[in-house]
Design a protein around this motif. Sequence first.
Motif, short mmCIF file in Angstrom:
data_model
loop_
_atom_site.label_atom_id
_atom_site.label_comp_id
_atom_site.label_asym_id
_atom_site.label_seq_id
_atom_site.Cartn_x
_atom_site.Cartn_y
_atom_site.Cartn_z
N ASP A 111 5.92 22.20 -28.63
CA ASP A 111 4.78 21.09 -28.85
C ASP A 111 5.70 20.09 -29.39
O ASP A 111 6.38 19.91 -30.63
CB ASP A 111 4.22 21.88 -29.98
N ARG A 112 5.44 19.00 -28.66
CA ARG A 112 6.05 17.48 -28.80
C ARG A 112 5.01 16.75 -29.52
O ARG A 112 4.83 15.55 -29.38
CB ARG A 112 6.52 17.13 -27.82
N GLY A 113 3.69 17.25 -29.66
CA GLY A 113 2.38 16.46 -30.01
C GLY A 113 2.04 15.81 -28.99
O GLY A 113 2.33 16.09 -27.69
N GLU A 114 1.11 14.62 -29.00
CA GLU A 114 0.58 14.01 -27.97
C GLU A 114 1.66 12.90 -27.40
O GLU A 114 2.34 11.89 -28.09
CB GLU A 114 -0.70 13.06 -28.55
N LEU A 115 1.76 13.05 -26.03
CA LEU A 115 2.85 12.25 -25.32
C LEU A 115 2.37 11.24 -24.72
O LEU A 115 0.97 10.90 -24.42
CB LEU A 115 3.66 13.25 -24.24
N PRO A 116 3.20 9.94 -24.22
CA PRO A 116 2.69 8.86 -23.90
C PRO A 116 1.74 9.17 -22.57
O PRO A 116 0.73 8.18 -22.09
CB PRO A 116 3.92 8.13 -23.37
N ASN A 117 1.90 10.10 -21.68
CA ASN A 117 1.12 10.45 -20.51
C ASN A 117 -0.32 11.04 -20.75
O ASN A 117 -0.91 11.51 -20.02
CB ASN A 117 1.81 11.40 -19.41
N GLY A 118 -0.61 11.27 -22.19
CA GLY A 118 -1.62 11.82 -22.73
C GLY A 118 -1.62 13.27 -22.78
O GLY A 118 -2.63 14.26 -23.01
N ALA A 119 -0.53 14.01 -22.34
CA ALA A 119 -0.31 15.69 -22.04
C ALA A 119 -0.09 16.04 -23.75
O ALA A 119 0.59 15.37 -24.39
CB ALA A 119 0.74 15.93 -21.29
N GLY A 176 8.61 6.96 -11.21
CA GLY A 176 9.56 7.35 -12.36
C GLY A 176 9.09 7.62 -13.71
O GLY A 176 9.82 8.00 -14.52
N GLN A 177 7.61 7.35 -13.81
CA GLN A 177 7.02 7.57 -15.10
C GLN A 177 6.29 9.02 -15.08
O GLN A 177 6.20 9.32 -13.96
CB GLN A 177 5.87 6.49 -15.33
N ALA A 178 6.16 9.40 -16.30
CA ALA A 178 5.52 10.67 -16.32
C ALA A 178 4.29 10.91 -15.45
O ALA A 178 3.35 10.06 -15.50
CB ALA A 178 5.28 11.12 -17.68
N LEU A 179 3.82 12.02 -14.71
CA LEU A 179 2.68 12.33 -14.18
C LEU A 179 1.65 12.54 -15.27
O LEU A 179 1.93 12.84 -16.38
CB LEU A 179 3.00 13.76 -13.51
N THR A 180 0.32 12.37 -14.76
CA THR A 180 -0.72 12.20 -15.71
C THR A 180 -1.83 13.31 -15.23
O THR A 180 -1.94 13.86 -14.04
CB THR A 180 -1.44 11.10 -15.80
N TYR A 181 -2.80 13.59 -16.29
CA TYR A 181 -3.83 14.35 -15.64
C TYR A 181 -4.70 13.82 -14.50
O TYR A 181 -4.99 14.67 -13.60
CB TYR A 181 -4.88 14.52 -16.84
N ALA A 182 -4.73 12.64 -14.67
CA ALA A 182 -5.49 12.12 -13.16
C ALA A 182 -4.74 12.14 -11.87
O ALA A 182 -5.16 12.63 -10.97
CB ALA A 182 -5.62 10.55 -13.62
N ASP A 183 -3.37 12.16 -12.01
CA ASP A 183 -2.79 12.54 -10.74
C ASP A 183 -2.85 13.84 -10.34
O ASP A 183 -2.90 14.16 -9.27
CB ASP A 183 -1.01 12.29 -11.07
N VAL A 184 -2.75 14.99 -11.28
CA VAL A 184 -2.94 16.17 -10.84
C VAL A 184 -4.33 16.42 -10.49
O VAL A 184 -4.63 17.20 -9.48
CB VAL A 184 -2.71 17.12 -12.16
N ASP A 185 -5.49 15.86 -10.98
CA ASP A 185 -6.66 16.03 -10.43
C ASP A 185 -6.74 15.31 -9.10
O ASP A 185 -7.38 16.02 -8.12
CB ASP A 185 -7.71 15.13 -11.33
N SER A 186 -6.21 14.12 -8.86
CA SER A 186 -5.99 13.86 -7.37
C SER A 186 -5.37 14.64 -6.41
O SER A 186 -5.96 14.90 -5.45
CB SER A 186 -5.45 12.31 -7.56
N LEU A 187 -4.32 15.24 -6.69
CA LEU A 187 -3.77 16.11 -6.00
C LEU A 187 -4.60 17.46 -5.62
O LEU A 187 -4.68 17.60 -4.34
CB LEU A 187 -2.36 16.72 -6.54
N PHE A 188 -5.39 17.93 -6.55
CA PHE A 188 -6.17 19.02 -6.32
C PHE A 188 -7.23 18.77 -5.38
O PHE A 188 -7.80 19.51 -4.56
CB PHE A 188 -6.59 19.81 -7.55
N ARG A 189 -7.95 17.58 -5.48
CA ARG A 189 -8.91 17.20 -4.69
C ARG A 189 -8.42 17.02 -3.33
O ARG A 189 -9.15 17.56 -2.52
CB ARG A 189 -9.54 15.81 -5.12
N ARG A 190 -7.41 16.52 -3.02
CA ARG A 190 -6.73 16.44 -1.78
C ARG A 190 -6.60 17.69 -1.34
O ARG A 190 -6.72 18.27 0.16
CB ARG A 190 -5.20 15.92 -1.71
N LEU A 191 -5.99 18.85 -1.92
CA LEU A 191 -5.67 20.21 -1.46
C LEU A 191 -7.05 20.81 -1.17
O LEU A 191 -7.02 21.48 -0.24
CB LEU A 191 -4.83 20.81 -2.71
N ARG A 192 -7.96 20.46 -2.04
CA ARG A 192 -9.25 21.17 -1.64
C ARG A 192 -9.82 20.81 -0.36
O ARG A 192 -10.39 21.61 0.41
CB ARG A 192 -10.17 21.11 -2.69
#
Length: 374
Positions: free
Chosen positions: A228-236, A284-300
Amino acid sequence: MRVVEIETQKHQIRYVVVDEEGRLVEPIVHYLKYLDRIGSARNTLRSYAAALRLYWEFLSQEHLDWQQITLDDLSRFILWLKLPSGSLKVLPAHPVTQARSNRTINHTLTVVRGFYEYQWRMEEVSTNVKEKTTTTLPARARRYKGFLHHITKDSPIAKNILRQKEEKRLRPKTITKDQVADLLGACTNERDRLLVRLLYETAMRVGESLSLFVEDVDVAENRIHIRDRGELPNGAEIKTSHAPRSIDVSSDLIDEIVSYVGWAHTAEVETNHLFIKLHGQHAGQALTYADVDSLFRRLRHKTRVDVTPHTLRHSLLTKLAELGWQPELLQERAGHASFQQTYQTYVHPSTEALRAAWEQTQEQVCLSSSVGGR
């Protein structure tokens, strides 16, 4: 009426509710600030803001004063939540499907009751709504026997009289190992393949995977630590106080992580986040929720497999339950706060298991054809 995302002076994402003229709904803002100060997760704040927005829309439509609410008003709010029209002035002539499930309605009622309890303690309202909407049942009505049942067995049970009967929770949607392999084959780079495999093999939540630092990977012990690192810059951020845990993984997954880090985390990368953006202005910056959502849309789209990151989590935990993992072990793996949540979600006998059990015992319970004959 809408929920608006704002950024605080500490660069944290928070939420407020504004009315049709863009003015802050102050009672909601004060309550959300209170929840934030006591450490509620960002997803909780967003969920509560959305629920209270609905409530304020109802109050506005019905011209009600939020400080003078009655039990009858709250019962009308429940009906309002169920109506597809979103208005008590437009009642259906024939039965229609509810606009929201009873589970969603119960969550909204929980938020509203919590809001009023806070306002009552702050002396902004004169009525304790939570007390007015709670009744007590005799101890014999208790459905579950908890760990301290021998102490609490004679205590009355508190019940929310507005609570709606919820539908039976269905088994979570899962996919097969072959379908996971199809997803891996559809990935176009090492990072995406690693993320999909890690989400499946560890049963992590998305926020937990995006919160991982490189040093959280214990290469020697084949283990990944969720911290638990609290809220991180990438929103995670992790979901609950029970989420920090250590997860055992395969040596193959560890080898894949080591290979990925050696390839992706070059000298130019400054972040400690395990999963990073690979291309573009923010490489080089941290991955975000939006990036993961975009990945899974492509995979679907590529695989035609109906999958989300949470589907991978459900698939692994369901499979472990079928293979005989005890619920307490599943609870730890999942990072659940409640044993019952784990049990009710994942411990479901398969059709094959039910058939096998029946075939083993039917001779002992079935009546012969001669019984009752003439």
